[in-house]
Design a protein around this motif. Structure first.
Motif, PDB file in Angstrom:
ATOM      1  N   PHE A  34      82.678  54.986  11.666  1.00 33.95           N
ATOM      2  CA  PHE A  34      81.484  55.754  11.990  1.00 33.95           C
ATOM      3  C   PHE A  34      80.337  54.822  12.357  1.00 33.95           C
ATOM      4  CE2 PHE A  34      77.687  58.240  10.572  1.00 33.95           C
ATOM      5  CZ  PHE A  34      77.783  59.211  11.541  1.00 33.95           C
ATOM      6  N   ILE A  35      80.163  53.760  11.585  1.00 34.76           N
ATOM      7  CA  ILE A  35      79.151  52.751  11.879  1.00 34.76           C
ATOM      8  C   ILE A  35      79.843  51.560  12.521  1.00 34.76           C
ATOM      9  CG2 ILE A  35      77.449  51.176  10.882  1.00 34.76           C
ATOM     10  CD1 ILE A  35      76.540  54.011  10.719  1.00 34.76           C
ATOM     11  N   ARG A  36      79.290  51.070  13.625  1.00 35.27           N
ATOM     12  CA  ARG A  36      79.920  49.984  14.362  1.00 35.27           C
ATOM     13  C   ARG A  36      79.341  48.632  13.967  1.00 35.27           C
ATOM     14  NH1 ARG A  36      80.744  51.981  20.424  1.00 35.27           N
ATOM     15  NH2 ARG A  36      81.080  54.187  20.081  1.00 35.27           N
ATOM     16  N   ARG A  37      80.212  47.675  13.722  1.00 33.38           N
ATOM     17  CA  ARG A  37      79.802  46.281  13.542  1.00 33.38           C
ATOM     18  C   ARG A  37      81.050  45.424  13.412  1.00 33.38           C
ATOM     19  NH1 ARG A  37      80.906  44.246   8.731  1.00 33.38           N
ATOM     20  NH2 ARG A  37      80.786  45.468   6.808  1.00 33.38           N
ATOM     21  N   PRO A  38      80.930  44.106  13.594  1.00 37.54           N
ATOM     22  CA  PRO A  38      82.088  43.235  13.392  1.00 37.54           C
ATOM     23  C   PRO A  38      82.435  43.127  11.912  1.00 37.54           C
ATOM     24  CG  PRO A  38      80.128  41.942  13.892  1.00 37.54           C
ATOM     25  CD  PRO A  38      79.746  43.369  14.059  1.00 37.54           C
ATOM     26  N   ASP A  39      83.712  42.949  11.615  1.00 36.72           N
ATOM     27  CA  ASP A  39      84.123  42.703  10.239  1.00 36.72           C
ATOM     28  C   ASP A  39      83.612  41.341   9.784  1.00 36.72           C
ATOM     29  OD1 ASP A  39      85.450  45.089   9.796  1.00 36.72           O
ATOM     30  OD2 ASP A  39      87.308  44.339  10.668  1.00 36.72           O
ATOM     31  N   HIS A  40      83.674  40.375  10.685  1.00 32.48           N
ATOM     32  CA  HIS A  40      83.174  39.017  10.430  1.00 32.48           C
ATOM     33  C   HIS A  40      82.522  38.530  11.710  1.00 32.48           C
ATOM     34  CE1 HIS A  40      85.648  38.885   6.760  1.00 32.48           C
ATOM     35  NE2 HIS A  40      86.637  39.365   7.498  1.00 32.48           N
ATOM     36  N   LEU A  41      81.534  37.675  11.576  1.00 26.64           N
ATOM     37  CA  LEU A  41      80.922  37.050  12.748  1.00 26.64           C
ATOM     38  C   LEU A  41      80.817  35.548  12.483  1.00 26.64           C
ATOM     39  CD1 LEU A  41      79.758  37.546  15.540  1.00 26.64           C
ATOM     40  CD2 LEU A  41      77.482  37.737  14.505  1.00 26.64           C
ATOM     41  N   PRO A  42      81.867  34.787  12.796  1.00 22.60           N
ATOM     42  CA  PRO A  42      81.849  33.333  12.552  1.00 22.60           C
ATOM     43  C   PRO A  42      80.880  32.637  13.501  1.00 22.60           C
ATOM     44  CG  PRO A  42      84.090  34.175  12.893  1.00 22.60           C
ATOM     45  CD  PRO A  42      83.140  35.246  13.340  1.00 22.60           C
ATOM     46  N   VAL A  43      79.939  31.897  12.937  1.00 27.94           N
ATOM     47  CA  VAL A  43      78.948  31.173  13.729  1.00 27.94           C
ATOM     48  C   VAL A  43      78.885  29.723  13.279  1.00 27.94           C
ATOM     49  CG1 VAL A  43      77.528  33.187  14.263  1.00 27.94           C
ATOM     50  CG2 VAL A  43      77.098  31.885  12.161  1.00 27.94           C
ATOM     51  N   THR A  98      87.323  53.518  23.955  1.00 29.18           N
ATOM     52  CA  THR A  98      86.322  52.616  24.509  1.00 29.18           C
ATOM     53  C   THR A  98      86.907  51.232  24.717  1.00 29.18           C
ATOM     54  OG1 THR A  98      84.107  51.675  24.169  1.00 29.18           O
ATOM     55  CG2 THR A  98      85.465  51.973  22.210  1.00 29.18           C
ATOM     56  N   ASP A  99      86.400  50.540  25.740  1.00 28.53           N
ATOM     57  CA  ASP A  99      86.863  49.182  26.021  1.00 28.53           C
ATOM     58  C   ASP A  99      86.373  48.201  24.966  1.00 28.53           C
ATOM     59  OD1 ASP A  99      88.049  50.131  28.351  1.00 28.53           O
ATOM     60  OD2 ASP A  99      86.236  49.794  29.531  1.00 28.53           O
ATOM     61  N   HIS A 100      85.176  48.428  24.456  1.00 32.60           N
ATOM     62  CA  HIS A 100      84.606  47.581  23.415  1.00 32.60           C
ATOM     63  C   HIS A 100      83.651  48.438  22.612  1.00 32.60           C
ATOM     64  CE1 HIS A 100      82.366  44.459  21.285  1.00 32.60           C
ATOM     65  NE2 HIS A 100      83.333  43.637  21.604  1.00 32.60           N
ATOM     66  N   CYS A 101      83.697  48.312  21.298  1.00 28.32           N
ATOM     67  CA  CYS A 101      82.961  49.251  20.455  1.00 28.32           C
ATOM     68  C   CYS A 101      81.447  49.093  20.525  1.00 28.32           C
ATOM     69  CB  CYS A 101      83.431  49.147  19.006  1.00 28.32           C
ATOM     70  SG  CYS A 101      82.974  47.631  18.189  1.00 28.32           S
ATOM     71  N   LEU A 102      80.936  48.061  21.194  1.00 26.49           N
ATOM     72  CA  LEU A 102      79.490  47.944  21.355  1.00 26.49           C
ATOM     73  C   LEU A 102      79.018  48.492  22.693  1.00 26.49           C
ATOM     74  CD1 LEU A 102      78.540  44.527  19.709  1.00 26.49           C
ATOM     75  CD2 LEU A 102      78.686  46.808  18.717  1.00 26.49           C
ATOM     76  N   HIS A 103      79.911  49.196  23.382  1.00 23.15           N
ATOM     77  CA  HIS A 103      79.540  49.843  24.630  1.00 23.15           C
ATOM     78  C   HIS A 103      80.004  51.297  24.588  1.00 23.15           C
ATOM     79  CE1 HIS A 103      78.306  46.129  26.625  1.00 23.15           C
ATOM     80  NE2 HIS A 103      79.385  45.565  26.116  1.00 23.15           N
ATOM     81  N   PRO A 104      79.211  52.213  25.132  1.00 22.28           N
ATOM     82  CA  PRO A 104      79.681  53.596  25.210  1.00 22.28           C
ATOM     83  C   PRO A 104      80.959  53.652  26.033  1.00 22.28           C
ATOM     84  CG  PRO A 104      77.333  53.460  25.689  1.00 22.28           C
ATOM     85  CD  PRO A 104      77.850  52.052  25.665  1.00 22.28           C
TER      86      PRO A 104
END
Length: 399
Positions: free
Chosen positions: A388-397, A11-17
């Protein structure tokens, strides 16, 4: 068999099929793939076919009904975490066990939890404001909010909460280690929950674990291993979705500019949650494996008894035949019959809780942190697309 396409697809980006899933969906028929683990399986990518497979009694979750060995189950990770829980059972056992879980997550009970959840969210935002920017929205908010809610529901003692958080992070693939290390931590969590349940026999409590143990001790309707399995399933239903999707949702809202729209139009938040659930594929491709119980035709392909089936819910939720402008994120979308929580008998029992927590999370952030923005460019956010579960390791805001 060597010519079968490998699954999961790149996948190009893990938040897109992945593009290959869209190609498969356009083909209009199941595709035989070789999963990372286990035997080959039929991949379902279309919306109508997905709903049929997920709801039809011709497909089951109990591998023993068709004689599939545990190490032959097709999957994207080396261990089926649902094994031994009601998630891997079929009626009548599934029906009997599911009702114990559903009592906890009825819409009315979930709404009763909203004020407590709002207090937790506000406290977490207070801590972010006190510390000042930048902050990591994963560990400073995304993991903590559902972790505290499920910890309170289960009755995890305060002194065990630090360890509990580490275990929960492993459950959503965020322990920072290898897949094997995550599995080891998950097994530790299972053993811990079994220990808590055993203690409740001698020391009854009013929490969820205590309630399930009473069903075993007084009602004699649940075996000890069934209590353990229900607790494992509850963690999936009451924690995994929210813990991963909070940072996923915020990332996409900030990257695309829709966060500012929700700040200006808070009434859109419930719709936005539904659209984000549709748009963001939580599972890293392929839902829990189904087994064909009787020969059946799907999309013009004959599936035989004993065949295995993987349903790519993320791809199905981008099916243009079911969702106009399916590839676009529309936080104001009105009609949204997505299947992010599954469909049929095995639809996620924690759907109401996840919805409520996601709504509360976005309400708290957009109200208290209206100027929230990414602290680094979007392409510098570290994602792990193979989990298996998708998410960022860190999300700096920052704000």
């Amino acid at each position: 068999m060597s010519t079968l396409p490998s699954y999961p697809f790149e996948t190009d980006h893990c938040l897109h099929p992945p593009p290959a899933a869209a190609v498969a969906r356009l083909g209009g028929a199941p595709v035989l793939v070789r999963a990372t683990f286990g035997a080959p399986a039929w991949l379902i990518t279309g919306y109508d076919d997905a709903r049929f497979v997920l709801s039809s009694p011709l497909f089951g979750r109990d591998r023993n009904r068709v004689g599939v060995a545990v190490d032959a189950v097709a999957g994207v990770v080396p261990m089926d975490f649902s094994e031994g829980t009601f998630l891997s059972a079929d009626p009548p056992d599934h029906t009997r066990l599911r009702r114990f879980v559903y009592r906890t997550f009825t819409p009315r009970r979930v709404e009763d939890l909203r004020p407590v959840t709002q207090k937790i969210a506000d406290r977490l935002v207070d801590a972010m404001l006190d510390t000042g920017p930048p902050a990591d929205l994963v560990r400073g908010f995304g993991l903590d909010l559902p972790g505290e809610v499920i910890g309170d529901l289960l009755g995890v003692p305060a002194e065990d909460r630090p360890r509990f958080v580490v275990w929960l992070e492993a459950l959503v693939g965020g322990s920072g280690g290898t897949v094997e290390e995550s599995i080891a931590l998950t097994l530790e969590l299972n053993a811990y929950l079994s220990g808590l349940a055993a203690r409740r026999v001698a020391e009854p409590t009013d929490d969820l674990i205590g309630a399930l143990v009473r069903e075993r001790v007084e009602g004699d309707r649940l075996a000890a291993d069934e209590v353990d399995g229900l607790l494992r399933a509850l963690l999936g239903a009451g924690h995994e979705t929210t813990a991963a999707q909070i940072p996923n949702f915020v990332f996409l809202l900030l990257r695309g500019g829709d966060y500012a729209r929700l700040v200006a139009e808070p009434a859109l938040i419930p719709r936005a949650v539904e659209e984000l659930l549709r748009y963001v594929p939580l599972i890293a491709q392929g839902s829990l494996t189904r087994f064909v119980l009787e020969d059946v035709e799907v999309g013009g392909v004959l599936l035989r008894r004993g065949d295995q089936v993987l349903v790519d819910i993320g791809a199905a939720n981008r099916d243009a035949a079911a969702f106009p402008d399916a590839e676009s994120l529309d936080v104001a979308r009105e009609t949204n019959p997505h299947i992010a929580f599954g469909h049929g008998l095995h639809r996620c029992v924690g759907a109401a809780l996840a919805r409520m927590e996601l709504q509360v999370a976005l309400e708290a952030l957009t109200t208290r942190l209206p100027a929230l923005r990414l602290a680094v460019p979007p392409d510098e956010i570290p994602f792990a697309p193979t989990r298996f579960i998708r998410r960022p390791d860190h999300l700096p805001v920052t704000w």
